[in-house]
Scaffold this motif. Sequence first.
Motif: not given
Length: 204
Positions: A97-100, A112-113, A133-136, A157-163
């Motif tokens: 939803x945030x990314x449309x 792919x990133x 990218x910042x817009x995501x 935010x602009x990051x991915x992470x793994x707990x």
Amino acid sequence: MRIRPVGAHALLLDCDDADQVEAWRAELWRRRAAGDLAAVDIVPAAVTVLLDGVPDPEPTAARIAGWQPGDTDATADTAEVRVPTEYDGADLPTVAGHWGVDVPTVVDRLRRTEFRVAFCGFAPGFAYLAGLPPELAVPRLTTPRTRVPAGSVALAGPYAGIYPAVSPGGWLLVGRTGMTLFDVRADPPARLTPGTRVRLVPAS
């Protein structure tokens, strides 16, 4: 970039952005390995790099001010860690939803990133993965979960992470992995360290 003293034996590099942080992190690690820099710890963060355990901070700061970090991609020659990921997180529809876009498009974009560990924090072994990218950028949950399972792959935010372990958390959950990310018996204990390239590949 600005250099500030911190206490008696530390220096803090204030950088313009995350790319400059990575360039200086790589340059300082290279200089230390070559014997050109004495520092016990070199710790990158979002927009700073901390040098701790510096025996001679003032002359060290003067030397650093005369250096230029490399122009090429500092992580190009580093090994890539492929993290097998089941893309079944509870918050995938929210991210979509945030990314449309739809959920399959979110999964395709993530797989792919090429991510890079920008810095570590929050918990032992927790790596902040830059690459989107910042817009995501996506917001954290308004009310954090009291328990996020170990191995949860998430965005904030602009990051991915793994707990790396079970903990509270407010990031948006997009998947999970069975990879061990922190082991006190390993050297280094953290599987993902600053500068490491990371791919969140679909689990077979």
